[in-house]
Design an enzyme around this catalytic site. Structure first.
Site, mmCIF file in Angstrom:
data_model
loop_
_atom_site.group_PDB
_atom_site.id
_atom_site.type_symbol
_atom_site.label_atom_id
_atom_site.label_comp_id
_atom_site.label_asym_id
_atom_site.label_seq_id
_atom_site.Cartn_x
_atom_site.Cartn_y
_atom_site.Cartn_z
ATOM 1 N N HIS A 1 3.392 26.030 15.888
ATOM 2 C CA HIS A 1 2.071 26.195 16.213
ATOM 3 C C HIS A 1 1.685 27.555 17.142
ATOM 4 O O HIS A 1 2.480 28.204 17.335
ATOM 5 C CB HIS A 1 2.507 24.814 17.609
ATOM 6 C CG HIS A 1 1.013 24.513 18.154
ATOM 7 N ND1 HIS A 1 0.464 25.515 19.109
ATOM 8 C CD2 HIS A 1 0.565 23.107 17.913
ATOM 9 C CE1 HIS A 1 -0.764 24.219 19.087
ATOM 10 N NE2 HIS A 1 -0.401 23.647 18.389
ATOM 11 N N GLY B 1 -3.236 16.398 20.023
ATOM 12 C CA GLY B 1 -2.924 16.899 21.571
ATOM 13 C C GLY B 1 -3.588 16.391 22.630
ATOM 14 O O GLY B 1 -3.105 15.321 22.822
ATOM 15 N N GLY B 2 -4.696 16.682 22.327
ATOM 16 C CA GLY B 2 -5.800 16.240 23.666
ATOM 17 C C GLY B 2 -5.383 14.307 23.157
ATOM 18 O O GLY B 2 -5.296 14.213 24.764
ATOM 19 N N ASN C 1 1.490 15.432 20.154
ATOM 20 C CA ASN C 1 2.323 16.633 20.387
ATOM 21 C C ASN C 1 1.501 16.962 22.175
ATOM 22 O O ASN C 1 0.931 16.970 22.711
ATOM 23 C CB ASN C 1 1.407 17.668 19.980
ATOM 24 C CG ASN C 1 1.861 19.226 20.319
ATOM 25 O OD1 ASN C 1 2.854 19.509 21.224
ATOM 26 N ND2 ASN C 1 1.327 20.521 20.180
ATOM 27 N N TRP C 2 2.733 16.456 22.667
ATOM 28 C CA TRP C 2 1.853 16.310 24.536
ATOM 29 C C TRP C 2 1.773 18.071 25.101
ATOM 30 O O TRP C 2 0.836 18.180 26.204
ATOM 31 C CB TRP C 2 2.839 15.933 25.603
ATOM 32 C CG TRP C 2 2.748 14.169 25.004
ATOM 33 C CD1 TRP C 2 2.333 13.420 24.080
ATOM 34 C CD2 TRP C 2 3.921 13.350 25.515
ATOM 35 N NE1 TRP C 2 2.741 12.350 24.328
ATOM 36 C CE2 TRP C 2 3.653 11.973 25.358
ATOM 37 C CE3 TRP C 2 4.919 13.914 26.854
ATOM 38 C CZ2 TRP C 2 3.937 11.213 25.382
ATOM 39 C CZ3 TRP C 2 5.492 12.515 27.459
ATOM 40 C CH2 TRP C 2 5.187 11.210 26.965
ATOM 41 N N LYS C 3 1.958 18.959 24.576
ATOM 42 C CA LYS C 3 2.400 20.117 25.177
ATOM 43 C C LYS C 3 3.002 20.178 26.043
ATOM 44 O O LYS C 3 3.778 20.003 26.449
ATOM 45 C CB LYS C 3 0.684 21.027 24.945
ATOM 46 C CG LYS C 3 0.222 20.737 23.346
ATOM 47 C CD LYS C 3 -1.398 21.273 23.279
ATOM 48 C CE LYS C 3 -1.956 21.022 22.471
ATOM 49 N NZ LYS C 3 -3.106 22.030 22.035
ATOM 50 N N GLY D 1 -7.919 22.119 19.940
ATOM 51 C CA GLY D 1 -8.650 21.720 22.251
ATOM 52 C C GLY D 1 -9.991 22.636 22.523
ATOM 53 O O GLY D 1 -10.057 22.381 23.048
ATOM 54 N N SER E 1 -8.838 19.216 17.297
ATOM 55 C CA SER E 1 -9.711 17.890 17.858
ATOM 56 C C SER E 1 -9.568 16.887 16.873
ATOM 57 O O SER E 1 -11.243 16.234 16.768
ATOM 58 C CB SER E 1 -11.278 18.203 18.127
ATOM 59 O OG SER E 1 -10.653 19.837 18.623
ATOM 60 N N GLU F 1 -3.330 23.822 10.917
ATOM 61 C CA GLU F 1 -3.918 22.999 12.395
ATOM 62 C C GLU F 1 -5.327 24.468 12.057
ATOM 63 O O GLU F 1 -4.473 25.408 12.734
ATOM 64 C CB GLU F 1 -3.543 23.256 13.657
ATOM 65 C CG GLU F 1 -1.987 22.147 13.325
ATOM 66 C CD GLU F 1 -1.771 21.536 14.611
ATOM 67 O OE1 GLU F 1 -2.025 20.840 15.576
ATOM 68 O OE2 GLU F 1 -1.055 22.135 15.838
ATOM 69 N N GLU G 1 0.094 28.594 19.611
ATOM 70 C CA GLU G 1 0.153 28.498 20.538
ATOM 71 C C GLU G 1 1.600 29.452 20.929
ATOM 72 O O GLU G 1 1.214 30.367 21.999
ATOM 73 C CB GLU G 1 0.024 27.533 21.941
ATOM 74 C CG GLU G 1 -1.529 26.610 21.965
ATOM 75 C CD GLU G 1 -1.911 25.251 22.408
ATOM 76 O OE1 GLU G 1 -0.351 24.711 22.208
ATOM 77 O OE2 GLU G 1 -2.811 24.596 22.283
#
Ligand code: PGA
Length: 252
Positions: A96, A235-236, A9-11, A174, A214, A168, A98
């Site tokens: 998600h 993500g990251g 998930n590049w966001k 993150g 994470s 999640e 966010e």
């Protein structure tokens, strides 16, 4: 057996050129050494058409990170499920935390998005998970169950085949704080039991439930070693090919 999946998930990261470079690098790495799981990358809308074309004959599927809750019309700036599908993308990430938090997406809106995504032939990676406060009050099970009931448990068993769940915990996204493999397994098993209550055990056993928050190369083997954890939403660590590959390799 249910699918093992590692999804990125590049966001809101990577401009078009950077995204194409990352997708190209991943494609080459995975062509040289085939993954032992399904691999998906979730990219911003602007990358979808180019990256889908680039990955057409590869083992990597492409996902959007959102779609509109209306099918078409005067919704300036929105992107419909049909438009996502027309790029060649196969999946869409919905729900998600966010988007729930920063864009006020409600269970009702997410239900509309899920229905439109499925109606347009997309598969859905549906995210659920509790906040730190909810975890401290031991409400994680109630929160996850309510999020499922609010947006996806109305689906038919046939439609459910196109749903992947991503658990999640918001406090782990993150933050560098991962749920322990035991904490994650406990709630994944609970989520599977909720699916079984609605669709039966056989369908529940076929449902892929991913962990996100994470997740990295160093903790993925332990997480993926648990019976109810079928992969990760990353993500990251999906922003660099080597980091993402290290997580994919956890399935070897
Ligand atoms: P993270 O994000 O891996 O950077 O914690 C996961 C996610 O939000 O999907």
């Amino acid at each position: 057996m249910r699918k093992h999946i590692v999804a990125g998930n590049w966001k809101m990261n990577k401009n078009l050129q950077e995204g194409v470079a990352l997708a190209t690098e991943l494609k080459e790495i995975l062509a040289a050494e085939a993954p032992n799981c399904d691999v998906i990358i979730g990219t911003p809308f602007i990358h979808l058409a180019t990256v889908s074309e680039l990955l057409k004959d590869s083992c990597i599927a492409v996902s959007a990170e959102n779609c509109a809750n209306h099918d078409k019309g005067a919704y300036t700036g929105e992107v419909s499920a049909e438009m996502v599908k027309s790029t060649g993308a196969e999946y869409v990430i919905l729900g998600h935390s966010e988007r729930r938090e920063y864009y006020a997406e409600t269970p009702e809106m997410l239900k509309e998005k899920v229905d439109l995504a499925l109606a347009n032939g997309l598969k859905v990676i549906f995210c659920i998970g509790e906040s730190l406060e909810q975890r401290e009050n031991n409400e994680q099970e109630a929160v996850c169950k309510a999020e499922l009931a609010g947006s996806v448990f109305h689906l038919s068993a046939e439609q459910w085949k196109n749903i992947v769940i991503a658990y999640e915990p918001i406090w782990a996204i993150g933050t560098g704080k991962t749920a322990t493999a035991e904490q994650a397994e406990e709630i994944h098993a609970f989520i599977r039991s909720c699916v079984a209550e609605v669709y039966g055990q056989e369908v529940a056993d076929e449902t892929s439930i991913l962990y996100g928050g994470s997740c990295k190369g160093s903790n993925a083997p332990e997480l993926f070693g648990k019976p109810d954890i079928d992969g990760g939403l990353i993500g990251g660590a999906s922003l660099k090919a080597a980091d993402f590959k290290a997580i994919i390799d956890a399935w070897k």
